[in-house]
Design an enzyme around this catalytic site. Structure first.
Site, PDB file in Angstrom:
ATOM      1  CG  HIS A   7      -2.197   8.822  10.917  1.00  0.00           C
ATOM      2  ND1 HIS A   7      -1.208   7.947  10.518  1.00  0.00           N
ATOM      3  CD2 HIS A   7      -3.249   8.046  11.304  1.00  0.00           C
ATOM      4  CE1 HIS A   7      -1.636   6.698  10.640  1.00  0.00           C
ATOM      5  NE2 HIS A   7      -2.863   6.737  11.122  1.00  0.00           N
TER       6      HIS A   7
ATOM      7  NE  ARG B 239      -2.177   5.357   0.933  1.00  0.00           N
ATOM      8  CZ  ARG B 239      -2.482   4.726  -0.195  1.00  0.00           C
ATOM      9  NH1 ARG B 239      -1.657   4.799  -1.223  1.00  0.00           N
ATOM     10  NH2 ARG B 239      -3.593   4.033  -0.303  1.00  0.00           N
TER      11      ARG B 239
ATOM     12  N   PRO C 298      -6.079  13.748  -3.642  1.00  0.00           N
ATOM     13  CG  PRO C 298      -5.944  15.000  -1.691  1.00  0.00           C
ATOM     14  CD  PRO C 298      -5.314  13.838  -2.403  1.00  0.00           C
ATOM     15  CD  GLU C 299      -8.566  13.319  -9.475  1.00  0.00           C
ATOM     16  OE1 GLU C 299      -8.957  13.865 -10.528  1.00  0.00           O
ATOM     17  OE2 GLU C 299      -8.808  12.126  -9.200  1.00  0.00           O
TER      18      GLU C 299
END
Length: 281
Positions: free
Chosen positions: A94, A113, A2-3
């Site tokens: 997750h 991740r 995400p930016e």
């Protein structure tokens, strides 16, 4: 990853969903997500805290609480999921941090991740966190100085793409928006930063502001798994000109878009519009 536009969209969504809620309990299922303090102290300190507001600096989220600042960085694939009080939900594998609120609703931090991190510091100390202190200006005209930007370009022998990815130069740019910005400014990703002339530097400066502002208005870009705090995908992907468009025609000149590697990052460009030159103009 995400930016800035995606993180800003998450922030605005979370404001709508959890602002003014009181944390009744925190469950940490993967302690390494918590950078500081230890997970048990993290959970203890957050109990009874009220979320006053949520701010953003670069790609960091800052939850402003009664007595603390909670800093959250989503890294590659971190995301928040909200569940109202009348919804029964079983956390999946997750889901690594669960915030249970006093009204029965929940906020889950989900990260495939496990790269994301959270840090809890004393109230109003969030901006002093090392990772935040090192950030460059926000890409808005009020904070992003053209003259300072030009000076950084002139003092760098780096290719322009990795320089823009350096969060110390300007906050929030990642791989997607750097490719888009360089295409809009007609600058090759491997152009040495110090070779940009005044006209190119100004064009690049304005492209950074314009592309990120437009992406924020569109709710960010959905590539792979990104969704905002409301569970919705972003819309800016339909506006992308070069990123992910390998072999498709350039919107300006119809030349096929190429993909190369620059500083180990997949990079998209138009070889006709973004010509590489080595000498100062």
């Amino acid at each position: 990853m995400p930016e800035l536009p995606e993180v800003e969209t998450v922030r605005s969504g979370l404001i709508r969903l959890v602002q003014h809620k009181t944390i009744a309990e925190v469950v940490v299922r993967w302690p390494k997500i918590i950078e500081y303090p230890a997970a048990d102290i993290f959970c203890q300190d957050l109990t009874g805290q009220r979320i006053e507001t949520i701010e953003r600096r670069g790609k960091f989220l800052l939850f402003k609480l009664t007595d603390f600042d909670l800093i959250s960085h989503l890294r590659m694939e971190g995301k928040y999921e909200f569940f109202p009080e009348n919804v029964s939900v079983q956390p999946d594998k997750h889901t690594h941090v669960i915030f249970n609120f006093s009204d029965g609703s929940q906020l889950h931090y989900n990260d495939v991740r496990k790269f994301g991190r959270m840090v809890l510091v004393k109230k109003d100390q969030g901006l002093l966190y090392k990772g935040i202190q090192q950030l460059g200006p926000e890409p808005i005209e009020e904070e992003f100085s053209l003259s300072n930007f030009e000076e950084k370009l002139q003092h760098s022998s780096s290719f322009i793409k990795p320089l823009l990815l350096n969060q110390k130069v300007v906050a929030g740019l990642g791989n997607i928006y750097t490719d888009e910005v360089l295409w809009l400014a007609k600058i090759h990703p491997q152009q040495p930063a110090q070779t940009l002339n005044k006209k190119e530097s100004k064009r690049l400066y304005q492209a950074i502001i314009d592309v990120l502002a437009k992406a924020v208005r569109a709710g960010g870009t959905t590539v792979r798994t990104y969704k905002n705090a409301l569970g919705k995908a972003g819309n800016f992907q339909i506006e992308l000109k070069v990123y992910g468009k390998t072999n498709e025609p350039c919107p300006r000149c119809q030349t096929p878009i190429e993909k190369i590697k620059v500083a180990q990052r997949g990079t998209h460009l138009c070889p006709h519009c973004q010509k590489l030159r080595r000498r100062q103009s």
